[in-house]
Design a protein around this motif. Structure first.
Motif, PDB file in Angstrom:
ATOM      1  N   VAL A 182       0.858  -1.179   0.000  1.00  0.00           N
ATOM      2  CA  VAL A 182       0.000   0.000   0.000  1.00  0.00           C
ATOM      3  C   VAL A 182       0.897   1.232   0.000  1.00  0.00           C
ATOM      4  N   THR A 183       0.660   2.122  -0.940  1.00  0.00           N
ATOM      5  CA  THR A 183       1.416   3.369  -1.031  1.00  0.00           C
ATOM      6  C   THR A 183       0.610   4.475  -0.355  1.00  0.00           C
ATOM      7  N   VAL A 184       1.225   5.141   0.614  1.00  0.00           N
ATOM      8  CA  VAL A 184       0.582   6.246   1.322  1.00  0.00           C
ATOM      9  C   VAL A 184       1.405   7.501   1.070  1.00  0.00           C
ATOM     10  N   GLU A 185       0.772   8.489   0.465  1.00  0.00           N
ATOM     11  CA  GLU A 185       1.420   9.777   0.214  1.00  0.00           C
ATOM     12  C   GLU A 185       1.185  10.668   1.429  1.00  0.00           C
ATOM     13  N   GLY A 234      -1.823  11.650   5.559  1.00  0.00           N
ATOM     14  CA  GLY A 234      -1.439  10.667   4.557  1.00  0.00           C
ATOM     15  C   GLY A 234      -2.679  10.087   3.904  1.00  0.00           C
ATOM     16  N   ARG A 235      -2.577   9.856   2.600  1.00  0.00           N
ATOM     17  CA  ARG A 235      -3.726   9.339   1.861  1.00  0.00           C
ATOM     18  C   ARG A 235      -3.293   8.179   0.970  1.00  0.00           C
ATOM     19  N   SER A 236      -4.178   7.194   0.908  1.00  0.00           N
ATOM     20  CA  SER A 236      -3.965   6.063   0.011  1.00  0.00           C
ATOM     21  C   SER A 236      -5.330   5.515  -0.392  1.00  0.00           C
ATOM     22  N   ARG A 237      -5.304   4.477  -1.219  1.00  0.00           N
ATOM     23  CA  ARG A 237      -6.563   3.874  -1.653  1.00  0.00           C
ATOM     24  C   ARG A 237      -7.236   3.089  -0.527  1.00  0.00           C
ATOM     25  N   VAL A 245       2.965  14.798  23.175  1.00  0.00           N
ATOM     26  CA  VAL A 245       1.566  14.396  23.016  1.00  0.00           C
ATOM     27  C   VAL A 245       1.377  13.959  21.565  1.00  0.00           C
ATOM     28  N   ASN A 246       0.906  12.721  21.381  1.00  0.00           N
ATOM     29  CA  ASN A 246       0.741  12.129  20.053  1.00  0.00           C
ATOM     30  C   ASN A 246      -0.733  11.821  19.828  1.00  0.00           C
ATOM     31  N   GLU A 247      -1.253  12.265  18.698  1.00  0.00           N
ATOM     32  CA  GLU A 247      -2.636  11.965  18.339  1.00  0.00           C
ATOM     33  C   GLU A 247      -2.653  11.412  16.921  1.00  0.00           C
ATOM     34  N   PHE A 248      -3.318  10.276  16.758  1.00  0.00           N
ATOM     35  CA  PHE A 248      -3.425   9.647  15.445  1.00  0.00           C
ATOM     36  C   PHE A 248      -4.876   9.335  15.136  1.00  0.00           C
ATOM     37  N   VAL A 249      -5.233   9.490  13.871  1.00  0.00           N
ATOM     38  CA  VAL A 249      -6.551   9.123  13.374  1.00  0.00           C
ATOM     39  C   VAL A 249      -6.339   8.319  12.096  1.00  0.00           C
ATOM     40  N   VAL A 250      -6.950   7.131  12.049  1.00  0.00           N
ATOM     41  CA  VAL A 250      -6.897   6.294  10.852  1.00  0.00           C
ATOM     42  C   VAL A 250      -8.323   6.045  10.413  1.00  0.00           C
ATOM     43  N   ASP A 251      -8.594   6.391   9.158  1.00  0.00           N
ATOM     44  CA  ASP A 251      -9.909   6.176   8.562  1.00  0.00           C
ATOM     45  C   ASP A 251      -9.729   5.188   7.415  1.00  0.00           C
TER      46      ASP A 251
END
Length: 144
Positions: A62-65, A81-84, A105-111
């Motif tokens: 998976v390629t994430v730009e 970052g965006r990918s398919r 402080v680290n915040e991550f969101v994955v959709d």
């Protein structure tokens, strides 16, 4: 479903030293176990991550730009970052009380865009943050 995680790490190091690591897209990408390899653009703000996700519907790399979209030295960096298969955002904020210690402080969101992506990150995002913390601590010790 969107996965959100917020974690804070404490360091006995000046905020500027933590900034040297966390503002570097190569160091951030290198700490994540599913990032098989990465390329950093000449501008230093764009990177391509090549992910190997152990998900049945994802049979190829998976390629994430990614792009650092908000950089406020020496305390804050936010990337997207965006990918398919997913969109990801990460935010790192350094809080210092004195010149010898700080909090990150680290915040991550994955959709996820495919079934299983959110479930994978829901199960593994804490481990990836521990990897990031360990890499940062190792970097601090190596330059101490």
């Amino acid at each position: 479903m969107t996965v959100r995680v917020k974690r804070t790490f404490e360091f006995d190091a000046p905020g500027e030293r933590v900034w040297e690591f966390i503002s570097d897209p190569a160091k951030r990408a290198g700490a994540i176990s599913v990032v098989d390899r990465f390329d950093i653009a000449d501008d230093g703000r764009h990177a391509t991550w090549y992910l190997e996700l152990p998900i049945p519907l994802v049979r190829s790399t998976v390629t994430v730009e990614t792009e650092d979209v908000d950089v406020d030295p020496p305390t804050h960096v936010r990337f997207v970052g965006r990918s398919r298969v997913m969109h990801v955002s990460g935010e790192h904020t350094i809080e210092s009380d004195d010149d010898s210690s700080c909090r990150l402080v680290n915040e991550f969101v994955v959709d996820g865009r495919l079934p299983g992506v959110e479930r994978f990150f829901e199960r593994n995002l804490d481990r990836e943050l521990r990897n990031l913390e360990a890499a940062l601590r190792q970097d601090l010790e190596a330059t101490a």
